[in-house]
Design an enzyme around this catalytic site. Structure first.
Site, PDB file in Angstrom:
ATOM      1  N   HIS A 155     -16.149   2.657   0.227  1.00  0.00           N
ATOM      2  CA  HIS A 155     -16.918   2.297   1.239  1.00  0.00           C
ATOM      3  C   HIS A 155     -18.388   1.766   0.805  1.00  0.00           C
ATOM      4  CE1 HIS A 155     -15.248   2.723   5.065  1.00  0.00           C
ATOM      5  NE2 HIS A 155     -14.314   3.807   4.682  1.00  0.00           N
ATOM      6  N   GLU A 189       0.786  -1.220  -0.046  1.00  0.00           N
ATOM      7  CA  GLU A 189       0.053  -0.294   0.159  1.00  0.00           C
ATOM      8  C   GLU A 189       0.849   1.258  -0.137  1.00  0.00           C
ATOM      9  OE1 GLU A 189      -2.546  -0.501   3.281  1.00  0.00           O
ATOM     10  OE2 GLU A 189      -3.659  -2.147   2.364  1.00  0.00           O
TER      11      GLU A 189
END
Length: 328
Positions: free
Chosen positions: A209, A153
């Site tokens: 999300h 990441e």
């Protein structure tokens, strides 16, 4: 006519580098955003995600290389140096950012020390025991949270994106823009461990999300309001953390600092403030929380002083104008 056409192509290419972070983020997001009927801690899911993120992480530097070849941005730093992979200032880059993050977590560390049945000597013995590390390395969840997730990441969302964002947005804006791409690339998983503190690598930002909300509703793991509030909360602290590691990368010019901070934060989880308020020694713990925040703010700029890491840092050489973030 030929020269004028060439200049138009160069100008178009120079402007097009703004799309590279979007392409990288969407590529990563689409790769990971696949339907999963098993929880995120299932070995099959972990192995599948290992494969996907390692492929994406391996391809991400190609976007930086292509951006550098197609745009008019020029720098004397090598491609690896722009991505924070260099030897100059490596020791301070390992020590100071991690120490700064540990100072911020002084409260949780104090609470952990009070509640832990081990003595300091016992902790050192365990840390030096090869069997302990052998068990850790054989645990897929430990590898995911402490090694693979932080490394991949930070490589994609800090080392590869910041060099492309800084020339067009400037250092300050890039620091706060980068976490948005970080969140877009993170996709939701069904949770197996409901009661544990959330980790940085569990989080999703706004577009991802919504997918996470749909999955949680599909598995009937809460009400819409509760799931939405949880998503907003996770997005918020993920954005703050992403801005922090972007700040470290920009100031130090090293990838190792953000990776170590990410791994440490994954281990610690979000501070259990509610537990601290109910702790028998809450005065000591809460004082440690406050002291940690004060010391963190005091040492934030001294511990990330670019002169400690080889001034100017490679990514700062890409800035079109002078920024105070790139200086002491």
């Amino acid at each position: 006519m030929g020269l004028r056409s060439f200049q138009k192509i160069r100008l178009k290419s120079s402007r097009s580098f703004q799309d590279f972070p979007n392409l990288m983020s969407c590529f990563n997001f689409n790769w990971l955003l696949t339907r999963r009927d098993k929880c995120r801690d299932h070995p099959t899911v972990i192995k599948r995600r290992f494969t996907s993120v390692l492929v994406v992480s391996g391809l991400s530097p190609l976007f930086v290389w292509a951006w550098r070849e197609l745009t008019a941005v020029r720098t004397s730093a090598s491609l690896l140096a722009l991505m924070g992979i260099r030897f100059e200032g490596i020791i301070p880059a390992i020590v100071f950012p991690l120490l700064l993050t540990m100072v911020l977590f002084l409260g949780p560390l104090m609470q952990l020390a009070i509640d832990c049945p081990w003595t300091f000597t016992d902790g050192v013995k365990v840390a030096l025991d090869p069997c302990f590390w052998s068990l850790c390395l054989s645990d897929m969840r430990w590898l995911r949270n402490q090694v693979v997730a932080p490394l991949t990441e930070e490589l994609v969302f800090r080392a590869c994106m910041l060099p492309m964002l800084v020339p067009c947005a400037g250092p300050a804006t890039a620091i706060f823009t980068c976490p948005l791409f970080f969140g877009v690339g993170e996709s939701g998983f069904r949770q197996c461990e409901v009661d544990r503190p959330p980790r940085i690598s569990d989080s999703d930002a706004l577009p991802a999300h919504f997918h996470h909300v749909i999955e949680l509703l599909r598995f009937r793991q809460g009400t819409l309001a509760g799931i939405f509030l949880s998503a907003v909360f996770q997005f918020s602290y993920t954005a703050v953390f992403g801005a922090y590691t972007a700040f470290i990368f920009l100031r130090t010019g090293h990838l190792v600092g953000p990776v170590l901070c990410h791994s440490f934060c994954n281990y610690m989880g979000f501070p259990a403030i509610s537990t601290a308020l109910e702790h028998p020694q809450r005065l000591t713990i809460l004082s440690s929380y406050l002291l940690g925040v004060v010391l963190f703010l005091f040492f934030l700029f001294p511990f990330t002083d670019p002169s400690l890491y080889g001034f100017p840092t490679p990514v700062c050489t890409l800035a079109s104008s002078t920024s105070s973030l790139c200086f002491s």
